[in-house]
Design an enzyme around this catalytic site. Structure first.
Site, PDB file in Angstrom:
ATOM      1  CD  GLN A 112      -2.310   1.244   2.880  1.00 59.79           C
ATOM      2  OE1 GLN A 112      -1.694   0.704   3.804  1.00 59.79           O
ATOM      3  NE2 GLN A 112      -3.422   1.909   3.073  1.00 59.79           N
ATOM      4  CB  SER A 115       2.144   6.748   4.818  1.00 66.03           C
ATOM      5  OG  SER A 115       1.079   6.111   5.445  1.00 66.03           O
ATOM      6  CB  SER A 147       3.703  -3.226   5.510  1.00 60.21           C
ATOM      7  OG  SER A 147       3.479  -2.318   6.544  1.00 60.21           O
ATOM      8  CD  GLU A 230      -4.681   0.400   6.538  1.00 62.45           C
ATOM      9  OE1 GLU A 230      -5.100   1.420   5.947  1.00 62.45           O
ATOM     10  OE2 GLU A 230      -3.485   0.216   6.817  1.00 62.45           O
ATOM     11  CD  GLU A 363      -2.922   9.661  19.362  1.00 58.79           C
ATOM     12  OE1 GLU A 363      -2.676   9.105  18.267  1.00 58.79           O
ATOM     13  OE2 GLU A 363      -2.379   9.321  20.421  1.00 58.79           O
TER      14      GLU A 363
HETATM   15  C1  FAD Z   1       3.868  -0.938  11.496  1.00 60.34           C
HETATM   16  C2  FAD Z   1       3.378   0.095  10.519  1.00 60.34           C
HETATM   17  C3  FAD Z   1       3.052  -0.304   9.228  1.00 60.34           C
HETATM   18  C4  FAD Z   1       2.631   0.647   8.291  1.00 60.34           C
HETATM   19  N1  FAD Z   1       2.352   0.238   7.004  1.00 60.34           N
HETATM   20  C5  FAD Z   1       1.969   1.150   6.080  1.00 60.34           C
HETATM   21  C6  FAD Z   1       1.780   0.754   4.723  1.00 60.34           C
HETATM   22  O1  FAD Z   1       1.944  -0.407   4.361  1.00 60.34           O
HETATM   23  N2  FAD Z   1       1.434   1.691   3.814  1.00 60.34           N
HETATM   24  C7  FAD Z   1       1.232   2.991   4.170  1.00 60.34           C
HETATM   25  O2  FAD Z   1       0.871   3.773   3.308  1.00 60.34           O
HETATM   26  N3  FAD Z   1       1.431   3.418   5.442  1.00 60.34           N
HETATM   27  C8  FAD Z   1       1.795   2.520   6.406  1.00 60.34           C
HETATM   28  N4  FAD Z   1       2.025   2.925   7.713  1.00 60.34           N
HETATM   29  C9  FAD Z   1       1.939   4.350   8.010  1.00 60.34           C
HETATM   30  C10 FAD Z   1       0.767   4.779   8.907  1.00 60.34           C
HETATM   31  O3  FAD Z   1      -0.434   4.725   8.218  1.00 60.34           O
HETATM   32  C11 FAD Z   1       1.096   6.202   9.393  1.00 60.34           C
HETATM   33  O4  FAD Z   1       2.258   6.123  10.193  1.00 60.34           O
HETATM   34  C12 FAD Z   1      -0.024   6.801  10.207  1.00 60.34           C
HETATM   35  O5  FAD Z   1      -1.147   7.072   9.400  1.00 60.34           O
HETATM   36  C13 FAD Z   1       0.402   8.097  10.918  1.00 60.34           C
HETATM   37  O6  FAD Z   1       1.005   8.990  10.078  1.00 60.34           O
HETATM   38  P1  FAD Z   1       2.416   9.688  10.450  1.00 60.34           P
HETATM   39  O7  FAD Z   1       3.355   8.573  10.798  1.00 60.34           O
HETATM   40  O8  FAD Z   1       2.779  10.568   9.321  1.00 60.34           O
HETATM   41  O9  FAD Z   1       2.146  10.489  11.758  1.00 60.34           O
HETATM   42  P2  FAD Z   1       1.556  11.962  11.864  1.00 60.34           P
HETATM   43  O10 FAD Z   1       0.333  12.054  11.010  1.00 60.34           O
HETATM   44  O11 FAD Z   1       2.637  12.954  11.635  1.00 60.34           O
HETATM   45  O12 FAD Z   1       1.090  12.007  13.382  1.00 60.34           O
HETATM   46  C14 FAD Z   1       1.999  12.336  14.455  1.00 60.34           C
HETATM   47  C15 FAD Z   1       1.200  12.390  15.751  1.00 60.34           C
HETATM   48  O13 FAD Z   1       0.214  13.453  15.684  1.00 60.34           O
HETATM   49  C16 FAD Z   1      -1.078  12.947  15.973  1.00 60.34           C
HETATM   50  N5  FAD Z   1      -2.093  13.623  15.169  1.00 60.34           N
HETATM   51  C17 FAD Z   1      -2.020  13.903  13.847  1.00 60.34           C
HETATM   52  N6  FAD Z   1      -3.150  14.507  13.433  1.00 60.34           N
HETATM   53  C18 FAD Z   1      -3.961  14.609  14.516  1.00 60.34           C
HETATM   54  C19 FAD Z   1      -5.259  15.138  14.724  1.00 60.34           C
HETATM   55  N7  FAD Z   1      -5.967  15.686  13.734  1.00 60.34           N
HETATM   56  N8  FAD Z   1      -5.791  15.056  15.988  1.00 60.34           N
HETATM   57  C20 FAD Z   1      -5.085  14.487  17.014  1.00 60.34           C
HETATM   58  N9  FAD Z   1      -3.834  13.988  16.859  1.00 60.34           N
HETATM   59  C21 FAD Z   1      -3.288  14.040  15.640  1.00 60.34           C
HETATM   60  C22 FAD Z   1      -1.019  11.478  15.606  1.00 60.34           C
HETATM   61  O14 FAD Z   1      -1.999  10.717  16.269  1.00 60.34           O
HETATM   62  C23 FAD Z   1       0.404  11.115  16.021  1.00 60.34           C
HETATM   63  O15 FAD Z   1       0.458  10.811  17.385  1.00 60.34           O
HETATM   64  C24 FAD Z   1       2.482   1.998   8.667  1.00 60.34           C
HETATM   65  C25 FAD Z   1       2.795   2.400   9.984  1.00 60.34           C
HETATM   66  C26 FAD Z   1       3.251   1.465  10.900  1.00 60.34           C
HETATM   67  C27 FAD Z   1       3.582   1.912  12.289  1.00 60.34           C
END
Ligand code: FAD
Length: 393
Positions: A112, A115, A147, A230, A363
């Site tokens: 996928q 992100s 992933s 998902e 969150e």
């Molecule tokens: C093990 C693992 C596998 C993954 N696999 C995939 C994959 O295969 N493909 C893919 O596309 N992605 C994948 N991801 C990515 C995952 O979807 C993102 O990490 C996730 O959506 C959060 O985005 P970010 O890491 O950019 O954090 P950010 O969006 O930068 O968030 C940082 C912090 O701010 C908080 N926050 C952000 N916005 C808000 C809001 N509006 N209100 C309150 N709090 C908020 C969040 O909760 C978090 O604590 C994976 C992640 C992990 C950990």
């Protein structure tokens, strides 16, 4: 509509024509797909028979009892849980026929590409660009946390096709060929030490327009199908009682009286009850889903899955004391699947940290439950009517 008796008859027919003891694994899986017994609720010709989804467990059980191989669903979870329902809903007939069979048999693994370094929770802000050139799209950008990208043949990808409209409207959904020379996959080390996911660089990747899913500019709507599925795929797995992490800690409790304390007992009992309630709620959700696609209910399931996994794995490490701190060195290993029950307590504890991030952070899921399920007022959004290119980044 195909009923239970008809499925039983077809299952017996499949087993008679392809005895598992003498049929190769892939041949059996392909024959099962062709017989419509892969996912019985899918349409005929696409691995199903248009039967109620609730009849699938009986087919699975009958085939397993006869010694038939399965398609190793944990290894191909993204394909089964996310790509397939999206292709089924938005794909052309040609796309469905091309992609669904090897996806289900596991011959083609999916990943996928959603992100990005600048777009996770705020996924609609993504910046990977797709520009139309004749019958193709030329894609440039970077994805992250992908992933299984190192194992994948295909990816579901969302990219920006129109920067001049507000962010949710200028996105288009594609199927990306991971063997294209412009796709570069680099491992990312995670908290467990291993590299289950990757960053993916896309440089002049050419995607034929025939690999677009849904209309140009409608990618955000198509992506909702993927994201809702998902959350159910991550949080709503079908488990027997004590089938998940709670089973591991309960087993340790039963086998190791030397580790027991009154306080840990109380906490274990509380978590056991909560895990059972979550399991039964998942069962009810699956029954509600029999008739259609999941909505925002999956957000609640995924939330409780993440919370429970973290609390249960924390309790297990506490229970084991110093033993719980010992774990194998997984540095930069490339596992094919996430295995919460087959590995040691240290792995479970560390890997569970990702549960409240992957598939939408807890969150953000709380926001979804508040707004979409409970109908509470939405967060203020100042960027709804601003062209994506004018947003500050
Ligand atoms: C093990 C693992 C596998 C993954 N696999 C995939 C994959 O295969 N493909 C893919 O596309 N992605 C994948 N991801 C990515 C995952 O979807 C993102 O990490 C996730 O959506 C959060 O985005 P970010 O890491 O950019 O954090 P950010 O969006 O930068 O968030 C940082 C912090 O701010 C908080 N926050 C952000 N916005 C808000 C809001 N509006 N209100 C309150 N709090 C908020 C969040 O909760 C978090 O604590 C994976 C992640 C992990 C950990």
């Amino acid at each position: 509509m195909t009923d239970a008796a008809e499925l039983e008859r077809r299952t017996a027919e499949l087993l008679a024509a392809h005895p598992p003891a003498t049929t190769g694994r892939l041949d059996f899986l392909r024959a099962r797909f062709d017989a419509g017994l892969a996912w019985v609720h899918f349409p005929e010709g696409l691995g199903g028979l248009g039967a109620p989804r609730s009849l699938q467990p009986a087919v699975d059980a009958a085939l397993a009892a006869a010694g038939a191989p399965d398609n190793d669903p944990r290894r191909i979870g993204i394909g089964l849980g996310m790509a397939a329902p999206t292709i089924l809903q938005y794909g052309t007939e040609e796309q469905k026929r091309r992609f669904l069979k090897p996806l289900w048999t596991g011959e083609e693994v999916w990943c996928q590409l959603f992100s990005e370094p600048g777009a996770g929770s705020d996924l609609a802000a993504l910046g990977t660009r797709a520009v139309r050139e004749g019958d193709s799209w030329v894609v440039n950008g970077q994805k992250v946390w992908t992933s299984s990208a190192h194992l994948a043949r295909w990816a579901i990808l969302i990219a920006r096709t129109d920067p001049d409209v507000p962010k949710h409207r200028g996105i288009t959904y594609f199927v990306c060929d991971m063997t294209d020379p412009g796709v570069e996959v680099r491992p990312l080390r995670q908290i467990t030490g291993e590299a289950e996911f990757n960053e993916v660089f896309l440089t002049d990747v050419r995607i034929p327009d025939t690999h677009r899913l849904g209309d140009v500019g409608d990618g955000w709507r198509v992506a909702q199908t993927t994201l809702n599925n998902e959350r159910v795929a991550i949080g709503g797995m079908r488990l027997p009682r004590e089938g998940g992490m709670i089973g591991k800690v309960a087993k340790t409790w039963r086998e190791r009286p030397d580790l027991r304390t009154h306080d840990l007992h109380q906490r274990l009992l509380t978590l056991w009850v909560e895990a059972e309630v979550a399991r039964l709620t998942g069962e009810r959700l699956r029954q509600q889903l029999v008739a259609g696609q999941p909505g925002f209910e999956g957000a609640g399931m995924k939330l409780s899955f993440a919370r429970l996994n973290q609390r249960i794995s924390g309790l297990e490490v506490e229970l084991l004391g110093e033993e719980g701190l010992l774990y194998e060195d997984w540095t930069m290993r490339r596992p094919e699947l996430v295995d919460f029950t087959g590995r040691d307590a240290g792995y479970r504890y560390l890997r569970a940290k990702g549960n409240s991030i992957e598939g939408g952070t807890s969150e953000v899921l709380l926001n979804i439950v508040a707004e979409r399920v409970l109908g509470l007022p939405a967060e203020p959004r100042t960027d709804k009517d601003v062209a994506w290119k004018d947003l500050s980044r």
